[in-house]
Design a protein around this motif. Structure first.
Motif, PDB file in Angstrom:
ATOM      1  N   SER A 180      -0.464  -6.175  10.356  1.00 37.49           N
ATOM      2  CA  SER A 180       0.840  -5.597  10.648  1.00 37.49           C
ATOM      3  C   SER A 180       1.210  -4.726   9.470  1.00 37.49           C
ATOM      4  N   VAL A 181       1.468  -3.466   9.729  1.00 40.30           N
ATOM      5  CA  VAL A 181       1.848  -2.552   8.663  1.00 40.30           C
ATOM      6  C   VAL A 181       3.298  -2.137   8.901  1.00 40.30           C
ATOM      7  N   PHE A 182       4.120  -2.345   7.894  1.00 40.16           N
ATOM      8  CA  PHE A 182       5.519  -1.944   7.949  1.00 40.16           C
ATOM      9  C   PHE A 182       5.651  -0.689   7.092  1.00 40.16           C
ATOM     10  N   THR A 183       5.680   0.452   7.759  1.00 39.49           N
ATOM     11  CA  THR A 183       5.605   1.760   7.124  1.00 39.49           C
ATOM     12  C   THR A 183       6.925   2.137   6.461  1.00 39.49           C
ATOM     13  N   ASN A 184       6.826   2.650   5.239  1.00 42.23           N
ATOM     14  CA  ASN A 184       7.955   3.164   4.455  1.00 42.23           C
ATOM     15  C   ASN A 184       9.043   2.108   4.193  1.00 42.23           C
ATOM     16  N   ILE A 185       8.666   0.843   4.106  1.00 40.77           N
ATOM     17  CA  ILE A 185       9.640  -0.216   3.813  1.00 40.77           C
ATOM     18  C   ILE A 185       9.963  -0.269   2.312  1.00 40.77           C
ATOM     19  N   VAL A 186       9.065   0.260   1.467  1.00 34.88           N
ATOM     20  CA  VAL A 186       9.278   0.306   0.018  1.00 34.88           C
ATOM     21  C   VAL A 186       9.644   1.747  -0.329  1.00 34.88           C
ATOM     22  N   PRO A 187      10.955   2.094  -0.262  1.00 34.79           N
ATOM     23  CA  PRO A 187      11.346   3.500  -0.382  1.00 34.79           C
ATOM     24  C   PRO A 187      11.388   4.023  -1.811  1.00 34.79           C
ATOM     25  N   ASP A 188      11.502   3.149  -2.797  1.00 32.53           N
ATOM     26  CA  ASP A 188      11.703   3.582  -4.172  1.00 32.53           C
ATOM     27  C   ASP A 188      11.301   2.457  -5.114  1.00 32.53           C
ATOM     28  N   THR A 189      11.560   2.627  -6.395  1.00 33.38           N
ATOM     29  CA  THR A 189      11.235   1.594  -7.373  1.00 33.38           C
ATOM     30  C   THR A 189      12.461   0.780  -7.775  1.00 33.38           C
ATOM     31  N   GLU A 190      13.506   0.823  -6.973  1.00 37.29           N
ATOM     32  CA  GLU A 190      14.698   0.016  -7.221  1.00 37.29           C
ATOM     33  C   GLU A 190      14.449  -1.419  -6.746  1.00 37.29           C
ATOM     34  N   GLU A 245       0.866  -1.173   0.000  1.00 38.49           N
ATOM     35  CA  GLU A 245       0.000   0.000   0.000  1.00 38.49           C
ATOM     36  C   GLU A 245       0.902   1.221   0.000  1.00 38.49           C
ATOM     37  N   ASN A 246       1.075   1.827  -1.175  1.00 37.11           N
ATOM     38  CA  ASN A 246       2.006   2.937  -1.361  1.00 37.11           C
ATOM     39  C   ASN A 246       3.403   2.486  -0.944  1.00 37.11           C
ATOM     40  N   GLN A 247       4.015   3.091   0.049  1.00 44.49           N
ATOM     41  CA  GLN A 247       5.363   2.711   0.454  1.00 44.49           C
ATOM     42  C   GLN A 247       5.369   1.701   1.598  1.00 44.49           C
ATOM     43  N   ASN A 248       4.218   1.154   1.942  1.00 44.81           N
ATOM     44  CA  ASN A 248       4.088   0.258   3.079  1.00 44.81           C
ATOM     45  C   ASN A 248       3.819  -1.179   2.620  1.00 44.81           C
ATOM     46  N   LEU A 249       4.217  -2.148   3.445  1.00 47.26           N
ATOM     47  CA  LEU A 249       3.808  -3.533   3.269  1.00 47.26           C
ATOM     48  C   LEU A 249       2.837  -3.854   4.382  1.00 47.26           C
ATOM     49  N   LYS A 250       1.737  -4.499   4.041  1.00 48.54           N
ATOM     50  CA  LYS A 250       0.697  -4.812   5.015  1.00 48.54           C
ATOM     51  C   LYS A 250       0.465  -6.317   5.034  1.00 48.54           C
ATOM     52  N   LEU A 251       0.558  -6.918   6.216  1.00 50.35           N
ATOM     53  CA  LEU A 251       0.265  -8.327   6.438  1.00 50.35           C
ATOM     54  C   LEU A 251      -1.069  -8.405   7.147  1.00 50.35           C
ATOM     55  N   THR A 252      -2.022  -9.144   6.575  1.00 49.91           N
ATOM     56  CA  THR A 252      -3.349  -9.287   7.165  1.00 49.91           C
ATOM     57  C   THR A 252      -3.663 -10.762   7.328  1.00 49.91           C
ATOM     58  N   MET A 253      -4.167 -11.142   8.506  1.00 46.76           N
ATOM     59  CA  MET A 253      -4.649 -12.496   8.759  1.00 46.76           C
ATOM     60  C   MET A 253      -6.080 -12.393   9.244  1.00 46.76           C
ATOM     61  N   SER A 287       3.415 -18.039  19.290  1.00 43.99           N
ATOM     62  CA  SER A 287       3.987 -18.529  20.539  1.00 43.99           C
ATOM     63  C   SER A 287       2.919 -18.437  21.620  1.00 43.99           C
ATOM     64  N   SER A 288       3.284 -18.767  22.835  1.00 44.91           N
ATOM     65  CA  SER A 288       2.316 -18.730  23.928  1.00 44.91           C
ATOM     66  C   SER A 288       1.841 -17.308  24.241  1.00 44.91           C
ATOM     67  N   VAL A 289       2.572 -16.300  23.800  1.00 43.35           N
ATOM     68  CA  VAL A 289       2.186 -14.911  24.069  1.00 43.35           C
ATOM     69  C   VAL A 289       1.489 -14.244  22.891  1.00 43.35           C
ATOM     70  N   GLY A 290       1.299 -14.949  21.776  1.00 35.30           N
ATOM     71  CA  GLY A 290       0.612 -14.379  20.627  1.00 35.30           C
ATOM     72  C   GLY A 290       1.398 -14.564  19.345  1.00 35.30           C
ATOM     73  N   LEU A 291       1.201 -13.648  18.403  1.00 37.36           N
ATOM     74  CA  LEU A 291       1.856 -13.705  17.096  1.00 37.36           C
ATOM     75  C   LEU A 291       2.860 -12.570  16.957  1.00 37.36           C
ATOM     76  N   THR A 292       4.004 -12.901  16.360  1.00 35.80           N
ATOM     77  CA  THR A 292       5.023 -11.896  16.080  1.00 35.80           C
ATOM     78  C   THR A 292       5.286 -11.896  14.582  1.00 35.80           C
ATOM     79  N   SER A 293       5.195 -10.736  13.965  1.00 36.03           N
ATOM     80  CA  SER A 293       5.547 -10.594  12.550  1.00 36.03           C
ATOM     81  C   SER A 293       6.754  -9.674  12.452  1.00 36.03           C
ATOM     82  N   LYS A 294       7.659 -10.041  11.539  1.00 32.87           N
ATOM     83  CA  LYS A 294       8.859  -9.241  11.307  1.00 32.87           C
ATOM     84  C   LYS A 294       8.994  -9.011   9.809  1.00 32.87           C
ATOM     85  N   ALA A 295       9.520  -7.856   9.446  1.00 33.71           N
ATOM     86  CA  ALA A 295       9.768  -7.533   8.040  1.00 33.71           C
ATOM     87  C   ALA A 295      11.239  -7.218   7.855  1.00 33.71           C
ATOM     88  N   TYR A 296      11.792  -7.688   6.732  1.00 38.48           N
ATOM     89  CA  TYR A 296      13.192  -7.492   6.397  1.00 38.48           C
ATOM     90  C   TYR A 296      13.283  -6.869   5.008  1.00 38.48           C
TER      91      TYR A 296
END
Length: 181
Positions: free
Chosen positions: A44-54, A26-34, A65-74
């Motif tokens: 989970s929205v990872f804001t400004n992770i897509v900085p350009d068209t390169e 979504e624009n410069q963001n990546l959005k994970l939806t479950m 895990s026992s405490v919930g869900l963890t999402s990470k973006a690289y």
């Protein structure tokens, strides 16, 4: 990469019931939806992770895990952001007797937001990759498991979009599956 001022579907996985996993740009963001089929939704929205068209390499991990869900973006092997959700009902996202339906570059039900851009490859792991594994392997081709070797048995799907470029569209449009067994 797609233009950065619009919305594109990257991945859509759905089960027999109403559960689904979606990754969208979504624009410069990546959005994970479950969605578990109820009103419960994880976004989970990872804001400004897509900085350009390169060209960039993106990885998203999701682990329960026992405490919930963890999402990470690289991005290019470097941890970009992390989100934690303490509770979500996820039993209907898991495959049932009919398995899972998956589409890359388009929503399962609506083709309005097709991905416009280039994908070099797609990897879907059945286990979470560590930060070190992502950093050390994001630029390396992998082999899937075979009858004789058990390498990468957690690699559920490995598609390469840039192998065997001939210049003939009818041949080059084929996707090669390197998943192994």
């Amino acid at each position: 990469p797609a233009a950065i001022n619009t919305n594109y579907n990257i991945l859509h996985i759905s089960g027999n019931l109403a559960g689904e996993i979606m990754i969208e740009q979504e624009n410069q963001n990546l959005k994970l939806t479950m969605n578990s089929g109820s009103a419960t939704t994880l976004a989970s929205v990872f804001t400004n992770i897509v900085p350009d068209t390169e060209w960039n390499y993106y990885a998203i991990t999701l682990v329960s895990s026992s405490v919930g869900l963890t999402s990470k973006a690289y991005r290019n092997g470097q941890l970009f952001g992390e989100n934690n959700v303490s509770t979500i009902d996820i039993p209907h996202i898991l495959p049932q007797s009919g398995g899972l339906n998956m589409r890359i570059g388009v929503d399962w039900a609506d083709s309005a937001n097709r991905l416009v851009g280039s994908l070099d490859e797609f990897r879907y792991w059945k286990t979470e990759r560590t930060s070190e594994e992502i950093f050390n392997n994001w630029f390396i081709a992998l082999g899937g498991g075979t009858n004789k070797y058990d390498s990468n048995v957690a690699l559920g799907c490995y598609l390469k979009f840039n192998e065997g470029i001939t210049g003939i569209d009818s041949i080059d449009k084929n996707v090669l599956d390197y998943s192994g067994r």
